[in-house]
Design an enzyme around this catalytic site. Structure first.
Site, mmCIF file in Angstrom:
data_model
loop_
_atom_site.group_PDB
_atom_site.id
_atom_site.type_symbol
_atom_site.label_atom_id
_atom_site.label_comp_id
_atom_site.label_asym_id
_atom_site.label_seq_id
_atom_site.Cartn_x
_atom_site.Cartn_y
_atom_site.Cartn_z
ATOM 1 N N LYS A 175 -4.175 20.814 -13.407
ATOM 2 C CA LYS A 175 -3.746 21.199 -12.063
ATOM 3 C C LYS A 175 -4.890 20.952 -11.083
ATOM 4 C CE LYS A 175 0.059 23.044 -13.830
ATOM 5 N NZ LYS A 175 1.416 22.556 -13.574
ATOM 6 N N HIS A 294 8.415 15.523 -22.183
ATOM 7 C CA HIS A 294 8.670 16.527 -21.152
ATOM 8 C C HIS A 294 10.148 16.490 -20.786
ATOM 9 C CE1 HIS A 294 8.393 18.917 -17.497
ATOM 10 N NE2 HIS A 294 7.194 19.297 -17.905
#
Length: 485
Positions: A175, A294
């Site tokens: 992040k 994902h």
């Protein structure tokens, strides 16, 4: 003229429209071992009988159309049609039914999830006679399972490649997910890996944007992996997202990852598509790469309880198409996931044989006939206080992935990784000693903070963080009975 045509020619052709249930509702039908079985949650429009609605689903997802056609006489509908062989009301719902449909195996191309879904969840989901429709589960017959290669490697081969046993694997999503330069991104990966994580990860929407082109990211992440491996003596990896706008570009990125010698790449299998995913899985199998999957976009498809496709079906499809990891929800974090339902599809991902168990939302017994298993990935809003619950819920064969729960540590990425690794090791040791993680989890974490200042700091930061919202997707119960309890 074939025998089938001769049989039909004598019947004659009668134009017109007739009820679907006259042809496609067959409660007397005994299912075959080779049939694909589907459980649909059907919400008919007012005035449409459930038998007609179930038959319409069977018809429109197999051989039927809205009117009788003369070319029906050129084939054998009895051989190829889908059949609604059972209807049952949904407990606690006034106008919802589970319709069971059997499809002959010859309706589907071998080894093609794309073709299977095009038939079973195609135009029928827009059918006007249905207010809503949801595919709850599929039984894939062993004859069809054997036409798929499945995951590139599977759980045991991955553990052998990584030389890591007896505990869940630890990961971290870097992040902020967008905006970092490739060099700073690689630095963040290195700090997490040297701190004790097994993997770092590209976020699902990191592909090749102006602020960080894919080739630069791959190079800096590979440098981070090799440096962390040299310092720790452990095998490390980063999920390099190979998802791209074309299959050719996707495979080019996979080839470059292989040339760098990294152990694992990544794909967004729903936005990328099943055809692309299966192609990438085959490449990974042939070239020794692990494949992380994902599920971006899944909630668009599976979150509404009365319409769409349940994630357990998407999980089965992924195991057939191919992937070594897949995100599966956390039960305890920020993303949707009811415990028993999540455990149900986690079993479907990992185990060879899964019995029908409606208490976990499993409608059919599924035999995977030794198709390799997939590691479930718990990711989304989790931190060190969740570690006992995650270890107890998911067990050793899983990946526990802390993004903000690593990079949000007040001392930086490496201490955040240390905190997670210490918490995990403490939970695994306590479990192996016979302690109950469900009841003693907080105490176990507090004990570990006494000799890990990194963990103590993490516990202080996230001691008040909870995500207490009711799950949208829950098991069916009789609401009237629940009120009386």
């Amino acid at each position: 003229m074939s025998p089938q045509t001769e049989t039909k020619a004598s019947v004659g052709f009668k134009a017109g429209v007739k009820d679907y249930k006259l042809t496609y509702y067959t409660p007397e039908y005994e299912t075959k071992d080779t049939d694909i079985l589907a459980a649909f949650r059907v919400t008919p429009q007012p005035g449409v009988p459930p038998e007609e609605a179930g038959a319409a689903v069977a018809a429109e997802s197999s051989t039927g159309t809205w009117t009788t056609v003369w070319t029906d006489g050129l084939t054998s509908l009895d051989r190829y049609k889908g059949r609604c062989y059972g209807i049952e009301p949904v407990p606690g719902e006034d106008n919802q039914y589970i319709a069971y449909v059997a499809y002959p195996l010859d309706l589907f191309e071998e080894g093609s999830v794309t073709n299977m879904f095009t038939s079973i969840v195609g135009n029928v989901f827009g059918f006007k006679a249905l207010r809503a429709l949801r595919l709850e589960d599929l039984r894939i017959p062993t004859a069809y399972v054997k036409t798929f290669a499945g995951p590139p490697h599977g759980i045991q081969v991955e553990r052998d490649k990584l030389n890591k046993y007896g505990r869940p694997l630890l990961g971290c999503t870097i992040k902020p997910k967008l905006g970092l330069s490739a060099k700073n991104y690689g630095r963040a990966c290195y700090e997490c890996l040297r701190g004790g994580l097994d993997f770092t990860k590209d976020d699902e929407n990191v592909n090749s944007q102006p602020f960080m082109r894919w080739r630069d990211r791959f190079l800096f992440c590979a440098e981070a992996i090799y440096k962390a491996q040299a310092e720790t003596g452990e095998i490390k990896g980063h999920y390099l997202n190979a998802t791209a706008g074309t299959c050719e570009e996707m495979l080019k990125r996979a080839v470059f990852a292989r040339e760098l010698g990294v152990p694992i790449i990544m794909h967004d299998y729903l936005t990328g598509g099943f055809t692309a995913n299966t192609s990438l899985s085959h490449y990974c199998r042939d070239n020794g790469l692990l494949l992380h999957i994902h599920r971006a976009m899944h909630a668009v498809i599976d979150r509404q309880k009365n319409h769409g496709i349940h994630f357990r079906v998407l999980a089965k499809a992924l195991r057939m198409s191919g992937g070594d990891h897949i995100h599966s929800g956390t039960v305890v974090g920020k993303l949707e996931g009811e415990r028993e339902i999540t455990l149900g599809f986690v079993d479907l991902l990992r185990d060879d044989f899964i019995e029908k168990d409606r208490s976990r939302g499993i409608y059919f017994t599924q035999d995977w006939v030794s198709l390799p298993g997939v590691l479930p990935v718990a990711s989304g809003g989790i931190h060190v206080w969740h570690m006992p619950a995650l270890t107890e819920i998911f067990g050793d064969d899983s990946v526990l992935q802390f993004g903000g729960g690593t990079l949000g540590h007040p001392w930086g990425n490496a201490p955040g990784a240390v905190a997670n690794r210490v918490a995990l090791e403490a939970c695994v040791q306590a479990r192996n000693e016979g302690r109950d993680l469900a009841t003693e989890g907080n105490e176990i974490i507090r004990e570990a903070t006494k000799w890990s200042p990194e963990l103590a700091a993490a516990c202080e930061v996230w001691k008040e963080i909870k995500f207490e919202f009711q799950a949208m997707d829950t098991l069916d119960t009789d609401k009237d009975k629940d009120k009386k309890r």
